[in-house]
Design an enzyme around this catalytic site. Structure first.
Site, PDB file in Angstrom:
ATOM      1  N   ASP A 208      -9.483 -38.660  20.429  1.00  0.00           N
ATOM      2  CA  ASP A 208      -9.039 -38.744  19.041  1.00  0.00           C
ATOM      3  C   ASP A 208     -10.178 -38.266  18.157  1.00  0.00           C
ATOM      4  O   ASP A 208     -11.332 -38.690  18.332  1.00  0.00           O
ATOM      5  CB  ASP A 208      -8.667 -40.197  18.702  1.00  0.00           C
TER       6      ASP A 208
ATOM      7  N   ALA B  68      -5.623 -29.471  23.102  1.00  0.00           N
ATOM      8  CA  ALA B  68      -4.989 -28.619  24.117  1.00  0.00           C
ATOM      9  C   ALA B  68      -3.500 -28.398  23.912  1.00  0.00           C
ATOM     10  O   ALA B  68      -2.934 -27.454  24.475  1.00  0.00           O
ATOM     11  CB  ALA B  68      -5.235 -29.198  25.513  1.00  0.00           C
TER      12      ALA B  68
ATOM     13  N   ALA C 148      -9.359 -28.322  18.072  1.00  0.00           N
ATOM     14  CA  ALA C 148      -8.590 -29.360  17.380  1.00  0.00           C
ATOM     15  C   ALA C 148      -9.048 -29.555  15.947  1.00  0.00           C
ATOM     16  O   ALA C 148     -10.244 -29.660  15.666  1.00  0.00           O
ATOM     17  CB  ALA C 148      -8.703 -30.688  18.132  1.00  0.00           C
TER      18      ALA C 148
ATOM     19  N   LYS D  68     -11.934 -27.456   6.332  1.00  0.00           N
ATOM     20  CA  LYS D  68     -12.498 -26.436   7.213  1.00  0.00           C
ATOM     21  C   LYS D  68     -13.929 -26.079   6.793  1.00  0.00           C
ATOM     22  O   LYS D  68     -14.802 -25.871   7.634  1.00  0.00           O
ATOM     23  CB  LYS D  68     -11.624 -25.188   7.216  1.00  0.00           C
TER      24      LYS D  68
END
Length: 334
Positions: free
Chosen positions: A55, A4, A76, A153
């Site tokens: 986390d 966030a 995130a 990614k």
């Protein structure tokens, strides 16, 4: 909403709050909560914004955080300014963080997860002709010449789609957003790694522009895409390339200069980039892309999510103006 405190997530939260949603955002530390709340309060009513501490590398708290959520936007992911000493420092938390978000969402009976990936998971490590147009059907080649970030990614997104084929996913749906270089206005002094290009053009740290180009997208378009992919039926099980116009670094510099900023508009010879890369780890990251241009299709973004990307000028100048506003830079003006 995971991550966030991030550049993209902040705009996603603003869109959600302004649409009337209650938002629960994850932070690495609750010490960040008040700063994030204050920053976003300038753009939305934050009374329905709450935070939890999560986390990417720990199981703690994920199931509790997902309880009661109808949707999850998993934004995130680590994105460094320099290459890590060990690529697993990026790959492992990206992959495991995605799986933690998906597992928790599935157990909470979340309707749909929207995951932020990247065009780095689509168009890297391949030796296609120059006129090849990458689309959502393409995947980066993990055996090719990929940076640790591109690998992270790609691996994380592949793991997410593989999870969706398991019984554990249940009836939950997944949509994936694959942005290019994200520019556009800041909501605080924190900015994206992509935004470092604009900062360097304005603060005098680069005397000229290397032959580096990007498929760019405005952060507001990215936030809109997350929202539309969350609510539109057609977006279930789909990936979306988020790109607007392709821009060489000198193109961005020219747009900034036309807005009155003293950005450099000379070209930096390739041999100078290689020399600078000896001393600057950030420069070393871009050397592999010198002179290379990859084209991505945004047809699905336009037709299915009904989003027409903003111009290079709008995203570049708005980022510059906000960097000045929040004291990131004190640029020289023409």
């Amino acid at each position: 909403m995971t991550g966030a405190s991030g550049f993209i997530a902040g705009h996603c939260i603003i869109r959600l709050l302004n649409e009337g949603y209650k938002v629960r955002g994850s932070l690495r530390s609750m010490n960040q909560a008040e700063d994030v709340r204050t920053a976003l309060s300038a753009y939305a009513d934050v009374k329905d914004l709450s935070f939890v501490e999560l986390d990417l590398s720990s199981d703690e708290g994920w199931e509790t955080a997902a309880k009661g959520c109808t949707f999850v936007q998993h934004v995130a992911s680590p994105f460094p300014n320099t290459a890590p000493d060990n690529e697993d420092d990026l790959i492992v938390p990206a992959r495991e963080g995605a799986l933690r978000a998906l597992r928790a969402a599935a157990k909470a009976k979340v309707k749909r997860v929207v995951m932020t990936s990247s065009i780095a998971a689509i168009g890297y490590g391949r030796d296609h002709p120059k006129d090849y147009i990458y689309s959502e059907d393409d995947w980066s080649n993990l055996e090719g010449d990929l940076t640790a970030y591109a690998k992270s990614k790609t691996v994380a997104e592949q793991a997410a789609w593989e999870f969706m084929q398991t019984d554990a996913a249940g009836k939950m749906e997944l949509s994936v957003i694959n942005p290019g270089a994200v520019l556009g206005p800041l909501t605080s002094a924190d900015y994206s790694t992509s935004g470092d290009m604009v900062k360097k053009l304005l603060d005098g740290s680069v005397p000229a522009c290397p032959a580096i180009g990007f498929s760019c997208i405005d952060v507001r378009d990215v936030a809109d895409a997350h929202f539309e992919a969350m609510i539109r039926k057609v977006a279930a099980g789909r990936r979306y390339c988020l790109v607007g116009d392709y821009a060489w670094m000198i193109d961005v510099a020219c747009e900034l200069r036309s807005a009155g900023y003293a950005a450099p508009v000379r070209k930096l010879p390739n041999f100078m980039v290689h020399i600078l890369g000896i001393f600057d780890p950030t420069v070393r990251l871009i050397k592999a892309g010198l002179g290379k241009k990859s084209i991505f299709s945004n047809q699905r973004l336009i037709e299915e999510l009904d989003i027409t990307p903003r111009s290079i000028k709008e995203m570049s100048v708005s980022m510059a103006e906000s960097m000045v506003k929040f004291g990131v830079i004190s640029p020289k003006m023409l």
